[in-house]
Design an enzyme around this catalytic site. Structure first.
Site, PDB file in Angstrom:
ATOM      1  N   HIS A  77       0.829  -1.208   0.000  1.00 35.53           N
ATOM      2  CA  HIS A  77       0.000   0.000   0.000  1.00 35.53           C
ATOM      3  C   HIS A  77       0.860   1.253   0.000  1.00 35.53           C
ATOM      4  CE1 HIS A  77       0.420   0.929   4.398  1.00 35.53           C
ATOM      5  NE2 HIS A  77       0.441  -0.375   4.548  1.00 35.53           N
ATOM      6  N   ASP A  79      -0.195   4.462   1.092  1.00 31.29           N
ATOM      7  CA  ASP A  79      -0.441   5.487   2.107  1.00 31.29           C
ATOM      8  C   ASP A  79       0.339   5.199   3.381  1.00 31.29           C
ATOM      9  OD1 ASP A  79      -2.130   3.215   2.615  1.00 31.29           O
ATOM     10  OD2 ASP A  79      -3.362   4.436   3.950  1.00 31.29           O
ATOM     11  N   ASP A 138       6.245   1.368   6.392  1.00 26.06           N
ATOM     12  CA  ASP A 138       4.904   0.794   6.288  1.00 26.06           C
ATOM     13  C   ASP A 138       4.097   1.695   5.356  1.00 26.06           C
ATOM     14  OD1 ASP A 138       2.459  -0.421   6.687  1.00 26.06           O
ATOM     15  OD2 ASP A 138       2.204   0.281   8.735  1.00 26.06           O
ATOM     16  N   GLU A 172      -4.963   2.017   2.725  1.00 24.76           N
ATOM     17  CA  GLU A 172      -4.962   0.811   3.555  1.00 24.76           C
ATOM     18  C   GLU A 172      -5.009   1.159   5.027  1.00 24.76           C
ATOM     19  OE1 GLU A 172      -3.032  -2.528   5.899  1.00 24.76           O
ATOM     20  OE2 GLU A 172      -2.501  -0.412   5.722  1.00 24.76           O
ATOM     21  N   GLU A 173      -4.306   2.217   5.418  1.00 21.29           N
ATOM     22  CA  GLU A 173      -4.197   2.557   6.828  1.00 21.29           C
ATOM     23  C   GLU A 173      -5.529   3.005   7.433  1.00 21.29           C
ATOM     24  OE1 GLU A 173      -1.853   1.821   8.597  1.00 21.29           O
ATOM     25  OE2 GLU A 173       0.038   1.864   7.486  1.00 21.29           O
ATOM     26  N   ASP A 195       3.804  -6.465   3.707  1.00 25.94           N
ATOM     27  CA  ASP A 195       3.360  -5.414   4.619  1.00 25.94           C
ATOM     28  C   ASP A 195       3.606  -5.795   6.073  1.00 25.94           C
ATOM     29  OD1 ASP A 195       2.173  -3.027   5.404  1.00 25.94           O
ATOM     30  OD2 ASP A 195       0.127  -3.797   5.275  1.00 25.94           O
ATOM     31  N   HIS A 377       4.204   3.487  12.438  1.00 22.34           N
ATOM     32  CA  HIS A 377       3.199   4.499  12.797  1.00 22.34           C
ATOM     33  C   HIS A 377       3.708   5.536  13.788  1.00 22.34           C
ATOM     34  CE1 HIS A 377      -0.477   1.773  11.586  1.00 22.34           C
ATOM     35  NE2 HIS A 377       0.505   1.757  10.698  1.00 22.34           N
TER      36      HIS A 377
END
EC number: 3.4.11.4
Length: 407
Positions: A77, A79, A138, A172-173, A195, A377
């Site tokens: 992904h 984002d 990520d 995705e997030e 991922d 994150h």
């Protein structure tokens, strides 16, 4: 692997933070900017059927050289999570020798006392943040690893392969990555999301997930004349959360243990909302958690009949294990590929979700493979370059081994 590092450092400069408050797909313009750049890169690489649609879904194919081999997919992904992600300035700590790592020019530190697994990377090259943003491994590491593996396969046509389909998704997030996934132009028999976290992770189980918003509506009156008439919604919300099981939170659970997580709270005297995410691997436990919330809302409503308390529950994704287990050869192929790349597989449940969870229920079985990153994150995110190199080697081996697989 200079190309791998160069790719990753270039990708993290794109600001692709997704926005859960925006219903448009993709939810942020930066994702489309990044997707267009990847589209150009993949076209220049010579991949076929490179397609970017208006929703930011990017797909392409590396044609195979074994006509009878199954077509597989590799997915990542574009984002990044809901954390500062603009003007990412990565640091490269070459030949890490242990101890704390100072991030940027400030006082922020990647401390060995907090992250004892740093000792596993002595002598390696660590890519960190400067302590003000996340890094974006990520899942930009996943994208860089996939395209570097494809580069290697293009440069080595003697390696046997079936068709390899690539899919890069937006949002995705915020749980929307599979919403508009173009299965009609992605004819893989199965796929893998790249991922995951640390070196060797291989996952085919994930949380069942739901979100819950509890809304408390009270009555605001001047505090000097409030006796008997004010209903402070914030007080009700505080009572509600205080009664939630304190030991069933992310910071108190691991492994297969589920949790309630208070992710956001907003309030005034008149109205307050609590936003929870609910996670559980077990279907029965998942249902019980949702029932527990309903019971707590009903109980507090009885205690405060003059207030109004509303609960909104929304299922997000389900545990993909039931969809993967009938096709366990795809997990075994990934495990064999890791071993061939001299990586020790670590099969474990995902304490979260991936696009692959929903795609598995859409008919595309999709386990998850490591990227090598840690501390996603947040400002302490980092990834060892050597783990990224192993991810590339694993993907090459996965394509090679799959070429020999037959029903």
């Amino acid at each position: 692997m200079d190309t791998l590092l160069e790719r990753f450092l270039r990708y993290v400069t794109f600001h692709t933070r997704s926005d859960a408050t925006n219903p448009v797909c993709p939810s942020s313009e930066g994702q489309l900017v990044f997707a267009r750049a990847l589209c150009d890169e993949m076209t220049q690489m010579g991949l076929s059927r490179v397609t970017l649609d208006e929703h930011g879904y990017l797909t392409a194919c590396l044609p195979g050289n074994q006509p009878d081999a199954p077509a597989i997919g590799l997915i990542a992904h574009m984002d990044t999570a809901d954390y500062e992600a603009e003007q990412v300035v990565p640091q490269i700590i070459e030949n890490y020798q242990g101890g704390d790592i100072c991030l940027g020019k400030g006082d922020e530190v990647l401390a060995i006392r907090d992250y004892r697994f740093l000792k596993n990377y002595l002598g390696q090259d660590l890519i960190t943040t400067d302590g003000t943003t996340l890094l974006g491994a990520d899942d930009k590491a996943g994208i860089a690893e996939i395209l570097t593996a494809i580069d290697h396969l293009l440069a080595h046509p003697e390696i046997p392969r079936g068709d390899v389909w690539l899919g890069f998704t937006p949002d995705e997030e915020i749980g929307r990555g599979a919403d508009r996934f173009p299965l009609d132009r992605f004819p893989a028999k199965w796929a893998y999301t790249v991922d995951g976290g640390e070196l060797g992770e291989l996952e085919y189980e994930n949380f069942n997930a739901a979100s819950a918003t509890v809304r408390f509506i009270g009555n605001n009156v001047h505090p000097g004349t409030a006796k008997g008439s004010m209903i402070n919604s914030q007080t009700l919300a505080a009572r509600f959360h205080a009664a939630m099981p304190a030991e069933q939170t992310p910071e108190c659970t691991d492994g297969y243990q589920g949790f309630f997580h208070l992710a956001q709270m907003n309030g005034t005297v008149e109205e307050t909302s609590l936003h929870y995410i609910i996670r559980d691997f077990n279907d029965e436990g998942f249902a019980a958690r949702k029932a527990q919330l309903k019971e707590r809302v009903a109980s507090l409503q009885l205690e405060a009949p003059k207030a109004r308390i509303e609960l909104t529950l929304t299922d997000s994704y389900r545990n993909m294990r039931s969809q993967i287990e009938p096709h366990m050869h795809i997990v075994q192929l990934a495990k064999a590929a890791m071993l061939a790349a001299d990586v020790a597989p670590k099969i474990k449940p995902i304490r979260g979700g991936t696009d692959g969870a929903r795609l598995s229920f859409m008919g595309l079985p999709c386990p998850n493979i490591f990227t090598g990153g840690h501390n996603f994150h947040g400002k302490h995110e980092f990834i060892p370059l050597q783990s990224m190199e192993k991810a590339v080697a694993t993907l090459v081996e996965l394509v090679r081994l799959t070429s020999a697989w037959r029903d």
